[in-house]
Design a protein around this motif. Sequence first.
Motif, short mmCIF file in Angstrom:
data_model
loop_
_atom_site.label_atom_id
_atom_site.label_comp_id
_atom_site.label_asym_id
_atom_site.label_seq_id
_atom_site.Cartn_x
_atom_site.Cartn_y
_atom_site.Cartn_z
N LYS A 131 0.97 -1.23 -0.14
CA LYS A 131 -0.04 0.01 0.00
C LYS A 131 0.78 1.32 -0.07
CE LYS A 131 -3.66 2.25 0.08
NZ LYS A 131 -4.87 2.20 1.16
N LYS A 132 1.97 1.12 0.80
CA LYS A 132 2.83 2.39 0.67
C LYS A 132 3.31 2.74 -0.53
CE LYS A 132 7.00 4.41 3.12
NZ LYS A 132 8.12 3.92 3.92
N ASP A 133 3.86 1.64 -1.18
CA ASP A 133 4.32 1.76 -2.79
C ASP A 133 3.17 2.47 -3.71
OD1 ASP A 133 6.71 0.56 -1.99
OD2 ASP A 133 6.17 -1.19 -2.91
N THR A 134 1.93 2.00 -3.32
CA THR A 134 1.03 2.60 -4.21
C THR A 134 0.53 4.16 -3.86
OG1 THR A 134 -0.47 0.35 -4.32
CG2 THR A 134 -1.54 2.32 -4.89
N VAL A 135 0.67 4.43 -2.50
CA VAL A 135 0.09 5.73 -1.91
C VAL A 135 1.54 6.67 -2.37
CG1 VAL A 135 0.06 7.09 0.21
CG2 VAL A 135 -1.09 4.98 0.00
N GLN A 136 2.51 6.21 -2.32
CA GLN A 136 3.68 7.14 -2.62
C GLN A 136 3.60 7.70 -4.13
OE1 GLN A 136 7.54 4.93 -1.43
NE2 GLN A 136 7.38 6.16 0.30
N GLU A 137 3.16 6.68 -5.04
CA GLU A 137 3.08 7.10 -6.53
C GLU A 137 2.01 7.84 -6.71
OE1 GLU A 137 2.50 4.64 -10.74
OE2 GLU A 137 2.78 3.54 -8.72
N GLN A 138 0.82 7.73 -5.98
CA GLN A 138 -0.30 8.74 -6.07
C GLN A 138 0.17 9.98 -5.67
OE1 GLN A 138 -3.29 6.59 -3.60
NE2 GLN A 138 -3.74 5.29 -5.27
N GLU A 139 0.85 10.18 -4.21
CA GLU A 139 1.50 11.58 -3.94
C GLU A 139 2.29 12.14 -4.92
OE1 GLU A 139 1.14 10.64 0.88
OE2 GLU A 139 3.08 10.27 -0.13
N LEU A 140 3.13 11.31 -5.64
CA LEU A 140 4.11 12.05 -6.52
C LEU A 140 3.24 12.49 -7.59
CD1 LEU A 140 6.93 12.42 -7.50
CD2 LEU A 140 7.09 10.01 -8.45
N GLN A 141 2.33 11.46 -8.23
CA GLN A 141 1.84 12.03 -9.32
C GLN A 141 0.85 13.36 -8.90
OE1 GLN A 141 1.59 11.07 -12.30
NE2 GLN A 141 2.95 9.21 -12.16
N ALA A 142 0.32 13.56 -7.71
CA ALA A 142 -0.53 14.58 -7.12
C ALA A 142 0.58 15.99 -7.17
CB ALA A 142 -1.14 14.47 -5.92
N GLN A 143 1.80 15.56 -6.66
CA GLN A 143 2.53 16.75 -6.70
C GLN A 143 3.01 17.08 -8.05
OE1 GLN A 143 6.36 15.79 -4.53
NE2 GLN A 143 7.41 17.68 -4.86
N MET A 144 3.22 16.34 -9.06
CA MET A 144 3.77 16.52 -10.30
C MET A 144 2.52 17.42 -10.97
SD MET A 144 5.57 12.92 -11.44
CE MET A 144 5.75 13.66 -13.12
N GLU A 145 1.33 17.01 -10.77
CA GLU A 145 0.13 17.58 -11.31
C GLU A 145 0.05 19.08 -10.82
OE1 GLU A 145 -2.81 18.51 -13.82
OE2 GLU A 145 -1.59 16.74 -13.85
N SER A 146 0.40 19.38 -9.24
CA SER A 146 0.20 20.76 -8.85
C SER A 146 1.18 21.45 -9.28
CB SER A 146 0.30 20.31 -7.26
OG SER A 146 1.43 19.92 -6.69
N GLU A 147 2.40 20.91 -9.59
CA GLU A 147 3.40 21.77 -10.04
C GLU A 147 3.85 21.78 -11.59
OE1 GLU A 147 7.13 20.11 -8.20
OE2 GLU A 147 6.15 20.71 -6.20
N ARG A 148 2.73 21.40 -12.28
CA ARG A 148 2.81 21.08 -13.68
C ARG A 148 2.77 22.87 -14.24
NH1 ARG A 148 -0.83 21.07 -18.11
NH2 ARG A 148 -2.58 21.46 -16.45
N ILE A 149 3.84 22.81 -15.45
CA ILE A 149 4.00 23.91 -15.95
C ILE A 149 3.50 23.80 -17.36
CG2 ILE A 149 5.56 25.95 -17.00
CD1 ILE A 149 7.17 25.14 -14.32
N ASP A 150 2.51 24.77 -18.06
CA ASP A 150 2.36 24.86 -19.31
C ASP A 150 3.30 25.40 -20.30
OD1 ASP A 150 0.91 24.97 -21.78
OD2 ASP A 150 -0.87 25.98 -21.16
N VAL A 151 4.03 24.69 -20.75
CA VAL A 151 5.08 25.16 -21.73
C VAL A 151 4.55 25.52 -22.99
CG1 VAL A 151 6.58 23.23 -20.80
CG2 VAL A 151 5.19 23.06 -22.86
#
Length: 605
Positions: A131-151
Amino acid sequence: MTTLILLSLLLLSLHTCRPFNLTPICRSPLLHQQYERSTFLRSSSDTQNDIITLDSVILSVNSIASMGFKKVEEANTTSELEKVRLDYLGKKGEITQVMNMMRKLGKEEKKVLGASINEVKQKMEVVLTEKKDTVQEQELQAQMESERIDVTMPGIQNQGIGRRHPLSMIIERATDTFVKLGYDTVTELSDSPEIESDYYCFEALNCPPDHPARDMQDSFYLTDPDGPEETYMLRTHTSAVQIHQMEKRKPPFRIVAPGRVYRRDDIDATHSMIFHQIEILAIEEKGKLTLGDLKGTVEYFLQQMFGPTIEVQFRGSFFPFTEPSMEVDVKFNGKWLEVLGCGMVDPRVLEKAGIDPEKYGGFAAGFGAERFAMVIHGITDIREFYNGDARFLEQFPHFGDQGMTAFLEGRLAEKKEEKPIKEEAPKKQKNGAEPVAGGEIDISKLDIRVGTVVKAWKHEEAEKLYCEEIDIGEDEPRLICSGLVEHMSVEELRGRRVLVLANLKARKMVGVPSHGMVLCAFKDDDSQVKLVEPGEGAPNGARVTVEGYDGEPATENQILKKKMLDKIMPKLKVNGEGIVVWDGKPLATEEGGVVKSDMNGCSVG
């Protein structure tokens, strides 16, 4: 009336060991037959309500585990998962607390309950990890989405001024300090390669293949270290640069060598697999450079880095390439901090590099740039240096000298006002004892486990070593080498119950990787060595503890780097009653009682 009937059925079920439809996690036919027939008393009372069956305890464990699995499934963050782990598998967790009931059980019942609890714990650890592996991946995806830059958006010119990295500032200031003292800087790739041979990284520095100091350097090998050809690795220290320069230059000379180094380390707030070191080396005609010159040089350097009023202390130590050797501490913000190691160059190192030790001598020192930067700039997590976050760099001045000058003039407080430190009375252990000297390093740092030797044989290349496979409750037996050939036969060793110090780094013992140490009682002259005996009821994997010392075991790296064994093991003895004690207090397991030996008054190690 309905309620009364249901209550009667529940009591009847507990009394007769007949669960409703809940299937225990540990339910092999053999174990089922054993605990179906067994019961134990919580007190001497003969009333029916005081009789608890082993089956009901196992059902309780399964019920707790089911609730734990549900909470794992409901957890959505890594912090929530960690809380579930502590609530159920921690030292005071619900599953761990059930182990206390073993003291009321018979020998066979303890084995059954221990096996059931171990199986539950293993399954929960697997579920938590997945479950930790799954949650960490979800948190990483959420962080990447929140910091996404429209190039595709139009660019905006950055009007900000660039900032220097704190590591660059520290390295430059340290290097400049030694350059002003007449040292030459060595940074060229040909003189300071990051890929090194085993010879330059270890052998030329007085560390032959079987030297124990190699255990302190966990290298990234690029070729097989046990192969017939020359071994190459990412360098573990910049001391290798000294050998290259001693081969290349003729004395007298002085060098300062900054560079990046690599080690296989657990990444946390104070450790990284990549960091920076700075080495100095001074070689003159014999007698011109003394230990006093080394101390004076180090004190001057530390004053330039930490301020003119810094307190410095030197402690005797050991490094294979210097003799004598010292570690150096500074008193910063009321605490003593270890900052560097130094010593007089060992004559054998000079001789290896082609310099006559009868004519020349000198000193060397080395330190980590990250350690200095963390102390000076108040950085609490080494990982911040490598995250590449611009917000981190914005905290520091444009140029190195601006920040350092402000620090030396005492203007660092303008940026961050420090809160007064509240003095607290020293905490006492649960048993009322005063804290152990050193505050944190006590017997709880050792992960001592009960095990059984399932296989043993004579080491093929070492006359005094046995190789053993020992079951300590893990998925696979541990392979451990022990110097017991002169003290018992291999037949005596097979099947023996032993204690294993499990949180030691794996190291090669004449080519065989040994992961752990079997604890024995021994006389000071090693004329007699015997295995210590865990309690009969303790299952494989049970942890041995001392009452009142409830800390979590240290990591393998902490055991090694903080030299914990040197501080803990001298207090491990067999008392006059044949009980193994640490600082006078008995070692024991909750399931099997105290640890024993018939070698009264001897040391244990």
